[in-house]
Design a protein around this motif. Structure first.
Motif, mmCIF file in Angstrom:
data_model
loop_
_atom_site.group_PDB
_atom_site.id
_atom_site.type_symbol
_atom_site.label_atom_id
_atom_site.label_comp_id
_atom_site.label_asym_id
_atom_site.label_seq_id
_atom_site.Cartn_x
_atom_site.Cartn_y
_atom_site.Cartn_z
ATOM 1 N N GLU A 1 0.851 -1.187 0.000
ATOM 2 C CA GLU A 1 0.000 0.000 0.000
ATOM 3 C C GLU A 1 0.884 1.233 0.000
ATOM 4 N N MET A 2 0.719 2.085 -1.006
ATOM 5 C CA MET A 2 1.521 3.291 -1.121
ATOM 6 C C MET A 2 0.827 4.425 -0.394
ATOM 7 N N LEU A 3 1.536 5.044 0.541
ATOM 8 C CA LEU A 3 0.974 6.146 1.315
ATOM 9 C C LEU A 3 1.341 7.479 0.661
ATOM 10 N N THR A 4 0.383 8.374 0.577
ATOM 11 C CA THR A 4 0.611 9.676 -0.039
ATOM 12 C C THR A 4 0.197 10.784 0.929
ATOM 13 N N GLY A 5 0.590 11.993 0.602
ATOM 14 C CA GLY A 5 0.251 13.137 1.428
ATOM 15 C C GLY A 5 1.475 13.770 2.024
ATOM 16 N N SER A 6 1.280 14.645 2.989
ATOM 17 C CA SER A 6 2.403 15.301 3.660
ATOM 18 C C SER A 6 3.108 14.308 4.573
ATOM 19 N N LEU A 7 4.276 14.725 5.083
ATOM 20 C CA LEU A 7 5.028 13.849 5.980
ATOM 21 C C LEU A 7 4.198 13.484 7.205
ATOM 22 N N ASP A 8 3.481 14.471 7.770
ATOM 23 C CA ASP A 8 2.634 14.201 8.939
ATOM 24 C C ASP A 8 1.513 13.222 8.594
ATOM 25 N N ASP A 9 0.916 13.410 7.409
ATOM 26 C CA ASP A 9 -0.159 12.513 6.985
ATOM 27 C C ASP A 9 0.359 11.078 6.853
ATOM 28 N N ILE A 10 1.524 10.923 6.225
ATOM 29 C CA ILE A 10 2.088 9.595 6.014
ATOM 30 C C ILE A 10 2.426 8.933 7.348
ATOM 31 N N CYS A 11 2.999 9.714 8.276
ATOM 32 C CA CYS A 11 3.350 9.174 9.593
ATOM 33 C C CYS A 11 2.101 8.725 10.343
#
Length: 263
Positions: free
Chosen positions: A239-249
Motif C-alpha cells: 500500500e503506497m501512502l501519499t500526502g504530507s510527511l505528517d499525513d504519512i506518519c
C-alpha cells in the motif's frame, strides 16, 4: 609480498526459480549456475593489484567439491599464482567456525603478508569466516575494507562505516582483512584466459590431512543447526501512502496499530 585469498563458489540465484530439496535442508542446487562469490572476486582483484604494484605471490584457497575448481581457475586467470582446494567431505553443515578451521589448516602453514577474504558470502551471508580465521591465526585484522595502502612493514586500511563515512586504520603485517565490494573494479576474465591457466596444477587436501576431527567440523562441530528451510508465501500488494510527511506518519502509525503493533 605474499598474499593469500580465500574464495567461495556460490549459486547464482538472481534470475533462478528456487526450489527446496526434499529434506527441507537447502535449496535444490542441481540446475543452478555457480560463480565466484562477489565479495571474494573483489578480494582477488585487490590481491592481484597489490602484487602488480609491489611484486610477490598470490595464493587462492577454496573449500568445496571438484566443481569449485572453476572459481580457482578464474582467480588464476585474473593473476593469482597458486591455488589450493580443500575437499568438502566432512565439512557438510559446518558453521562459520567449522569453515574457518578448514581454511586455517591450510593458511597456517603458508608464508604471507596479507590474508584477504570477502566481507561475506551471498549464500549464507554470515560475515564471520574471515574474522574467525584471523582470530585462529592470531592476526590483527580489519573488516569492511574499501582501500589498502602499503607501507614499510605495515598497511594503512580504510574501512567502510555508517552514513557514508570511513575509518583509517594502521595494521602491522602480517594482517587479515575482509574486503567490501566497490574497493576496485574486478577485471574481466575471458574463456581464453581461463584456458591459458588449465595447465597450472591445483593442490588438493582434505580434513584428514588437516587433522580435523568430526567434532570440530560438519554438523557435529557446528554450534548452529538449520531446522527447516522454506520459501516465504507471497503476500498482498504493498500500500503506497501519499500526502504530507505528517499525513504519512499518521497513516503508517494507524496501520501498525490496526495490525496489533501498537498498544
Amino acid at each position: 609480498m605474499n598474499i593469500v585469498v580465500c574464495v567461495k563458489q556460490v549459486p547464482e540465484v538472481s534470475d533462478a526459480d528456487l526450489e527446496i530439496n526434499r529434506k527441507g535442508s537447502d535449496i535444490d542446487r542441481e540446475d543452478l549456475e555457480f560463480e565466484i562469490n562477489e565479495w571474494d572476486n573483489y578480494a582477488v582483484e585487490e590481491a592481484v593489484r597489490l602484487k602488480e604494484a609491489h611484486g610477490g605471490h598470490v595464493t587462492v584457497i577454496t573449500l568445496g567439491d571438484e566443481d569449485c575448481e572453476d572459481v580457482l581457475r578464474q582467480s588464476l586467470a585474473m593473476g593469482a599464482d597458486e591455488a589450493i582446494l580443500i575437499d568438502e567431505d566432512g565439512f557438510e553443515m559446518s558453521d562459520a567456525a567449522g569453515i574457518a578451521k578448514g581454511l586455517h589448516g591450510v593458511v597456517k602453514d603458508l608464508s604471507f603478508d596479507i590474508l584477504l577474504t570477502g566481507v561475506q558470502s551471498s549464500d549464507n551471508s554470515w560475515g564471520q569466516v574471515g574474522l574467525i580465521l584471523a582470530e585462529l591465526l592470531g592476526l590483527p585484522y580489519a573488516s569492511l575494507v574499501v582501500g589498502i595502502e602499503m607501507g614499510d612493514g605495515k598497511a594503512t586500511v580504510f574501512r567502510e562505516l555508517e552514513s557514508d563515512t570511513q575509518e583509517k586504520v594502521e595494521l602491522p603485517l602480517p594482517a587479515a582483512m575482509t574486503v567490501q565490494t566497490g574497493i576496485n573494479t574486478p577485471r574481466y576474465v575471458s574463456i581464453l584466459g581461463i584456458k591459458k591457466v588449465r595447465k597450472i596444477k591445483i593442490k588438493e587436501t582434505d580434513a584428514d590431512e588437516l587433522n580435523l576431527s568430526e567434532d570440530e567440523i560438519g554438523a557435529e562441530g557446528s554450534c548452529v543447526t538449520s531446522r527447516k528451510l522454506v520459501i516465504p508465501s507471497i503476500g498482498g500488494a504493498a500500500e503506497m501512502l501519499t500526502g504530507s510527511l505528517d499525513d504519512i506518519c499518521n497513516k503508517a502509525a494507524q496501520i501498525i496499530q490496526d495490525k496489533g503493533g501498537l498498544v
